[in-house]
Design a protein around this motif. Structure first.
Motif, PDB file in Angstrom:
ATOM      1  N   TRP A 229      45.154  43.432  40.853  1.00  0.00           N
ATOM      2  CA  TRP A 229      43.885  43.949  40.055  1.00  0.00           C
ATOM      3  C   TRP A 229      43.730  43.548  38.665  1.00  0.00           C
ATOM      4  O   TRP A 229      42.927  43.848  37.902  1.00  0.00           O
ATOM      5  CB  TRP A 229      44.382  45.508  39.602  1.00  0.00           C
ATOM      6  CG  TRP A 229      45.425  45.660  39.110  1.00  0.00           C
ATOM      7  CD1 TRP A 229      46.842  45.989  39.603  1.00  0.00           C
ATOM      8  CD2 TRP A 229      45.818  45.851  37.820  1.00  0.00           C
ATOM      9  NE1 TRP A 229      47.772  45.883  38.736  1.00  0.00           N
ATOM     10  CE2 TRP A 229      47.237  46.034  37.506  1.00  0.00           C
ATOM     11  CE3 TRP A 229      44.932  45.953  36.644  1.00  0.00           C
ATOM     12  CZ2 TRP A 229      47.712  46.183  36.137  1.00  0.00           C
ATOM     13  CZ3 TRP A 229      45.407  46.031  35.283  1.00  0.00           C
ATOM     14  CH2 TRP A 229      47.019  46.177  35.135  1.00  0.00           C
ATOM     15  N   THR A 230      44.827  42.517  38.086  1.00  0.00           N
ATOM     16  CA  THR A 230      44.568  42.165  36.607  1.00  0.00           C
ATOM     17  C   THR A 230      43.392  41.010  36.484  1.00  0.00           C
ATOM     18  O   THR A 230      42.828  41.067  35.357  1.00  0.00           O
ATOM     19  CB  THR A 230      45.982  41.611  36.426  1.00  0.00           C
ATOM     20  OG1 THR A 230      46.314  40.367  37.344  1.00  0.00           O
ATOM     21  CG2 THR A 230      47.048  42.598  36.278  1.00  0.00           C
TER      22      THR A 230
ATOM     23  N   ALA B 197      35.600  39.407  42.098  1.00  0.00           N
ATOM     24  CA  ALA B 197      35.655  40.777  41.113  1.00  0.00           C
ATOM     25  C   ALA B 197      34.939  40.100  40.011  1.00  0.00           C
ATOM     26  O   ALA B 197      34.189  41.050  39.385  1.00  0.00           O
ATOM     27  CB  ALA B 197      36.952  41.114  40.786  1.00  0.00           C
TER      28      ALA B 197
ATOM     29  N   SER C 276      50.768  45.157  33.889  1.00  0.00           N
ATOM     30  CA  SER C 276      50.929  44.195  34.712  1.00  0.00           C
ATOM     31  C   SER C 276      52.468  44.089  34.950  1.00  0.00           C
ATOM     32  O   SER C 276      53.229  43.579  33.987  1.00  0.00           O
ATOM     33  CB  SER C 276      50.386  42.778  34.468  1.00  0.00           C
ATOM     34  OG  SER C 276      50.717  42.026  35.599  1.00  0.00           O
TER      35      SER C 276
ATOM     36  N   ASP D 168      49.833  40.692  39.616  1.00  0.00           N
ATOM     37  CA  ASP D 168      48.955  41.824  40.316  1.00  0.00           C
ATOM     38  C   ASP D 168      47.598  41.419  40.572  1.00  0.00           C
ATOM     39  O   ASP D 168      46.817  40.956  39.816  1.00  0.00           O
ATOM     40  CB  ASP D 168      49.324  43.354  39.522  1.00  0.00           C
ATOM     41  CG  ASP D 168      50.368  43.729  39.200  1.00  0.00           C
ATOM     42  OD1 ASP D 168      51.286  43.555  40.478  1.00  0.00           O
ATOM     43  OD2 ASP D 168      50.792  44.177  38.217  1.00  0.00           O
TER      44      ASP D 168
END
Length: 142
Positions: free
Chosen positions: A107-108, A122, A97, A105
Motif C-alpha cells: 500500500w505504500t 496505482a 510501514s 508494504d
C-alpha cells in the motif's frame, strides 16, 4: 522517496498562480491547460528517467505521478494546503510501514522498486483520478 516533493510543490505553485478575474471570464479552457501542464511535466521527468536508464529515476517519475495525483485529488477540498498531501503521504509511509525496504508494504507505493507493476498501476490510477477531479472541479467552483 523525498525527491518528488519539490517538483510537486512547484507544480502546485504553478497551478495556484492565477488571476481569477481573467480565468472566470476566459473563453480558453484553463483547467485543460493546467492538466496539459501537469502531464507535460510528468512526461519530461519520465523522459529524463528513461534517457538515464536509471531505476532510481524511474521510481522518482512514478512517485511524482502518484504524489501529483494526490495533490490534484485534494485541491478541491483543501485548496492551496493540498500541497501538503505529498508530505503527509510520505510521513504516513515512514511512520506506519512495518516492513523493511527490500519488501515494503504494497500500500505504500513510494518505496516499491521500479519494476513493481502494482505501484505503477496505482500511480497511473491516482494521477488519472486527480486529473479528472481537476477537470471536473474547475477554478470557477472554488
Amino acid at each position: 522517496m523525498f525527491l518528488p516533493v519539490p517538483l510537486v510543490a512547484v507544480t502546485a505553485f504553478a497551478l495556484d498562480s492565477r488571476v481569477p478575474e481573467f480565468e472566470t471570464t476566459s473563453v480558453r479552457p484553463v483547467p485543460r491547460f493546467d492538466a496539459t501542464l501537469v502531464l507535460t511535466t510528468l512526461i519530461v521527468v519520465l523522459s529524463f528517467a528513461m534517457a538515464a536508464d536509471s531505476s532510481v529515476l524511474i521510481c522518482v517519475a512514478r512517485n511524482t505521478a502518484f504524489l501529483i495525483g494526490l495533490l490534484l485529488l485534494a485541491r478541491p477540498a483543501a485548496g492551496q494546503a493540498a500541497v501538503m498531501t505529498s508530505v503527509g503521504w510520505i510521513a504516513i509511509v515512514v511512520f506506519f510501514s512495518r516492513r523493511p525496504w527490500p519488501d515494503p508494504d504494497p500500500w505504500t507505493i513510494l518505496p516499491e522498486p521500479s519494476g513493481a507493476l502494482h505501484a505503477a498501476g496505482a500511480s497511473l490510477g491516482v494521477l488519472a483520478l486527480g486529473i479528472l477531479t481537476h477537470l471536473r472541479f474547475s477554478r470557477e467552483d472554488r
